[in-house]
Design an enzyme around this catalytic site. Structure first.
Site, PDB file in Angstrom:
ATOM      1  CB  THR A   1      -0.677  -0.083   1.203  1.00 20.69           C
ATOM      2  OG1 THR A   1      -1.546  -1.119   1.103  1.00 20.69           O
ATOM      3  CG2 THR A   1      -1.668   1.208   1.378  1.00 20.69           C
TER       4      THR A   1
ATOM      5  CG  LEU B   1      -5.119  -9.794   0.978  1.00 18.02           C
ATOM      6  CD1 LEU B   1      -4.942  -9.762   2.412  1.00 18.02           C
ATOM      7  CD2 LEU B   1      -4.132 -10.883   0.464  1.00 18.02           C
TER       8      LEU B   1
ATOM      9  CB  CYS C   1      -5.261  -1.160   5.224  1.00 21.00           C
ATOM     10  SG  CYS C   1      -3.914  -2.286   4.279  1.00 21.00           S
TER      11      CYS C   1
ATOM     12  CB  ALA D   1     -10.544   6.767   2.314  1.00 16.44           C
ATOM     13  CG  PHE D   2     -15.400   5.489  -0.352  1.00 10.33           C
ATOM     14  CD1 PHE D   2     -14.457   6.337  -0.565  1.00 10.33           C
ATOM     15  CD2 PHE D   2     -16.698   5.560  -0.827  1.00 10.33           C
ATOM     16  CE1 PHE D   2     -14.886   7.562  -1.345  1.00 10.33           C
ATOM     17  CE2 PHE D   2     -17.089   6.846  -1.577  1.00 10.33           C
ATOM     18  CZ  PHE D   2     -15.988   7.577  -1.922  1.00 10.33           C
TER      19      PHE D   2
ATOM     20  NE  ARG E   1     -31.303   4.876  -2.486  1.00  5.98           N
ATOM     21  CZ  ARG E   1     -32.113   6.015  -2.322  1.00  5.98           C
ATOM     22  NH1 ARG E   1     -32.271   6.877  -2.936  1.00  5.98           N
ATOM     23  NH2 ARG E   1     -32.991   5.704  -1.095  1.00  5.98           N
TER      24      ARG E   1
HETATM   25  C1  UDX Z   1      -8.875  -3.724   4.901  1.00 11.23           C
HETATM   26  C2  UDX Z   1      -9.643  -3.758   3.291  1.00 11.23           C
HETATM   27  O1  UDX Z   1     -10.814  -4.395   3.750  1.00 11.23           O
HETATM   28  C3  UDX Z   1      -8.804  -4.694   2.313  1.00 11.23           C
HETATM   29  O2  UDX Z   1      -9.561  -4.595   1.063  1.00 11.23           O
HETATM   30  C4  UDX Z   1      -7.366  -3.851   2.278  1.00 11.23           C
HETATM   31  O3  UDX Z   1      -6.981  -4.573   1.312  1.00 11.23           O
HETATM   32  C5  UDX Z   1      -6.752  -3.964   3.666  1.00 11.23           C
HETATM   33  O4  UDX Z   1      -7.662  -3.235   4.594  1.00 11.23           O
HETATM   34  P1  UDX Z   1      -8.370  -5.332   6.715  1.00 11.23           P
HETATM   35  O5  UDX Z   1      -7.535  -4.454   7.518  1.00 11.23           O
HETATM   36  O6  UDX Z   1      -7.611  -6.882   6.768  1.00 11.23           O
HETATM   37  O7  UDX Z   1      -8.424  -5.015   5.400  1.00 11.23           O
HETATM   38  O8  UDX Z   1      -9.687  -5.741   7.434  1.00 11.23           O
HETATM   39  P2  UDX Z   1     -11.397  -5.360   7.427  1.00 11.23           P
HETATM   40  O9  UDX Z   1     -11.904  -6.602   7.082  1.00 11.23           O
HETATM   41  O10 UDX Z   1     -11.417  -4.266   6.429  1.00 11.23           O
HETATM   42  O11 UDX Z   1     -11.487  -4.511   8.797  1.00 11.23           O
HETATM   43  C6  UDX Z   1     -10.871  -3.237   9.293  1.00 11.23           C
HETATM   44  C7  UDX Z   1     -11.384  -2.939  10.585  1.00 11.23           C
HETATM   45  O12 UDX Z   1     -12.762  -2.570  10.628  1.00 11.23           O
HETATM   46  C8  UDX Z   1     -11.352  -4.185  11.717  1.00 11.23           C
HETATM   47  O13 UDX Z   1     -11.017  -3.680  12.799  1.00 11.23           O
HETATM   48  C9  UDX Z   1     -12.590  -4.529  11.754  1.00 11.23           C
HETATM   49  O14 UDX Z   1     -12.944  -5.181  12.813  1.00 11.23           O
HETATM   50  C10 UDX Z   1     -13.511  -3.246  11.464  1.00 11.23           C
HETATM   51  N1  UDX Z   1     -14.918  -3.270  11.227  1.00 11.23           N
HETATM   52  C11 UDX Z   1     -15.152  -3.770   9.960  1.00 11.23           C
HETATM   53  C12 UDX Z   1     -15.888  -2.659  12.007  1.00 11.23           C
HETATM   54  O15 UDX Z   1     -15.480  -2.309  12.977  1.00 11.23           O
HETATM   55  N2  UDX Z   1     -16.994  -2.823  11.472  1.00 11.23           N
HETATM   56  C13 UDX Z   1     -17.467  -3.250  10.315  1.00 11.23           C
HETATM   57  O16 UDX Z   1     -18.577  -3.201   9.891  1.00 11.23           O
HETATM   58  C14 UDX Z   1     -16.355  -3.829   9.427  1.00 11.23           C
END
Ligand code: UDX
Ligand code: ADP
Length: 457
Positions: free
Chosen positions: A130, A161, A274, A223-224, A258
């Site tokens: 990244t 991923l 990330c 970010a989104f 939506r």
């Molecule tokens: C993220 C992106 O999803 C992935 O596409 C990118 O390549 C790397 O960053 P990751 O960091 O492995 O992946 O985990 P992700 O499943 O996105 O969760 C990130 C954080 O958000 C976690 O701490 C998770 O617990 C939290 N989360 C996620 C919430 O609190 N609520 C949600 O509804 C979803």
């Protein structure tokens, strides 16, 4: 040219699983993953892999020794490569200009120099880490500086991923994004990489763009996603103050096609390597271009996340009669999400640190992350103990906090836990994963995220 030898520099959470799947799906390509870290490479070559990721072991076992190799011989392998993936870490800078915001590109730059010094033919160099937008430009400048007689074509191929689901994400990606220069050489290199992925990814899911769109899309996607979590977390406190239930609100808004239903789970906050880093990169680049309002807008996603973590501790301390000093608090879950041992930016770090500042005795449990927890919590040994067994962690505790949504925490014997605790017994569910009514009926005072408390007090 058709690609026969791929080398990936960096055997971490991204490089390891990604290139293992490439090797699994492309038996005709030799894939070598190299890293400076001998212990990490030894672990990849052993039965106990250096990262916990469901499904990874089977993939490695299938390909390792056939066309997948892990090695510390970086120079020798680059000399044999047709295509080099760069998958080294790019942490946020902790020093100097841009500290706390900009990415530290030291490791990327070192890689570029190593590639330049050891290439034995024209190479396609793929950015997988990244990175801030326009890093490809930096890579290109370094690779083409000096006296190298070879041509290096840089591609951006960001990894989407998510940890914990890496293998399914890689086997069945929503899309693969490949960015490159829009001239003949660039397009030819893009096609080489498309051909690699086409071994298992349907063509319509392989998207090609210019380099900058590809680099920026990675930051924007994260970010989104993070913004959705911060948005629902901002609503969670409002739900606690009213009689709304954030789970019901999520469901209701998520059924609007939506909006969509994913990433609307209120929690103690998001973590991972990330989200924060990528948003900081976005903020930094906006500031660099003088886009102050835009930078402030995205920065708010991070500030909201910091707030959600502090709010969790404030609520806990406030509820427990404004003091947790010398009380035992059991923390169930330290990883930033379930199904990973990774603790980078885990909200648990922040929560445990704040509890220690309040002089609580914190007992931390996690099925995979205690190794990293030890490092993350170094210096706090006076207040913290690490306990593999969740029942032992809860023994004699005044409160239990659930901070990671591990399946195992859904099925614990909470009667046993309640009986072993000090009374009144509190439970703060930072992930809304247990049955709050049942726990209340057992005698717990239950505090979920984003809905009313169930308290006997
Ligand atoms: C993220 C992106 O999803 C992935 O596409 C990118 O390549 C790397 O960053 P990751 O960091 O492995 O992946 O985990 P992700 O499943 O996105 O969760 C990130 C954080 O958000 C976690 O701490 C998770 O617990 C939290 N989360 C996620 C919430 O609190 N609520 C949600 O509804 C979803
Ligand atoms: P990510 O989550 O991005 O994969 P990790 O920290 O898990 O990040 O992995 C990055 C890997 O890159 C580490 O194992 C590190 O040792 C390796 N690495 C960093 N710099 C270099 C380099 N110049 N040459 C080879 N490996 C490197």
């Amino acid at each position: 040219m058709s690609i026969k030898n791929i080398v990936c520099i960096g055997a971490g959470y991204v490089g390891g699983p990604t290139m293992s799947v490439v090797a699994q799906k492309c038996p005709h390509i030799n894939v070598t993953i190299v890293d400076l870290n001998q212990a990490r490479i030894d672990a990849w070559n052993s039965d106990s892999l250096p990262i916990y990721e469901p499904g990874l072991e089977a993939v490695v076992q299938e390909a390792r020794g056939r066309n997948l190799t892990f090695s510390t011989d970086i120079e020798g392998n680059i000399a044999k490569a047709d295509m080099v993936f760069v998958s080294v870490n790019t942490p946020t800078k902790t020093f100097g200009k841009g500290a706390g915001v900009a990415a530290n590109l030291e490791f990327i730059e070192k890689c570029a120099r190593t590639i330049r010094a050891n290439a034995s033919k024209d190479l396609i160099v793929v950015e997988k880490s990244t990175l801030p937008v326009r890093t490809a430009e930096t890579l290109e400048k370094i690779l083409h500086a000096g006296d190298s007689k070879y041509h290096f074509e840089i591609l951006s191929n960001p990894e989407f991923l998510a940890e914990g689901t890496a293998i399914t994400d890689l086997h069945d990606p929503d899309r693969v994004l490949i960015g490159g220069r829009q001239n003949d050489l660039g397009k030819a290199a893009i096609q080489e990489l498309v051909d690699v992925y086409a071994n298992w990814v349907p063509n319509e899911r392989i998207l090609t763009t210019n380099t900058w769109s590809s680099e920026l899309s990675k930051l924007v996607a994260n970010a989104f996603l993070a913004q959705r979590v911060s948005s629902i977390n901002a609503i969670s406190s409002l739900c606690e103050s009213t009689e709304a239930d954030v789970g019901e609100v999520s469901r209701a808004i998520g059924m609007d096609s939506r909006i969509g239903s994913k990433f609307l789970k209120a929690s103690v906050g998001f973590g991972g390597s990330c989200f924060k880093k990528d948003i900081l990169n976005l903020v930094y680049i906006c500031r660099t271009y003088g886009l102050t309002a835009e930078a402030d807008y995205w920065e708010q996603v991070i500030l909201m996340n910091d707030h959600q973590q502090s709010r969790f501790v404030d609520k806990l301390v406030g509820t427990m009669f404004n003091t947790v000093s010398d009380k035992k608090i059991a923390v169930l879950g330290f990883a930033f999400k379930a199904d990973t041992g990774d603790t980078r930016e885990s909200p648990a770090i922040h929560v445990v640190q704040e509890l220690c500042e309040e002089h609580a005795r914190v007992s931390v449990s996690d099925p995979q992350a205690l190794g990293y927890a030890k490092t993350d919590l170094a210096g706090l040994e006076e207040f913290v103990t690490l306990e593999e067994d969740p029942y032992k962690a809860c023994e004699g505790a005044d409160a239990v906090c659930i901070l990671t949504e591990w399946e195992l925490y859904k099925d614990l014997d909470y009667k046993r836990i309640f009986d072993s605790m000090n009374k009144p017994a509190f439970l703060f569910d930072g992930r809304n994963i247990v049955n709050h009514q049942e726990l209340y009926d057992l005698g717990f005072n239950v505090y979920p995220i984003g809905k009313g408390e169930l308290s006997h007090l």
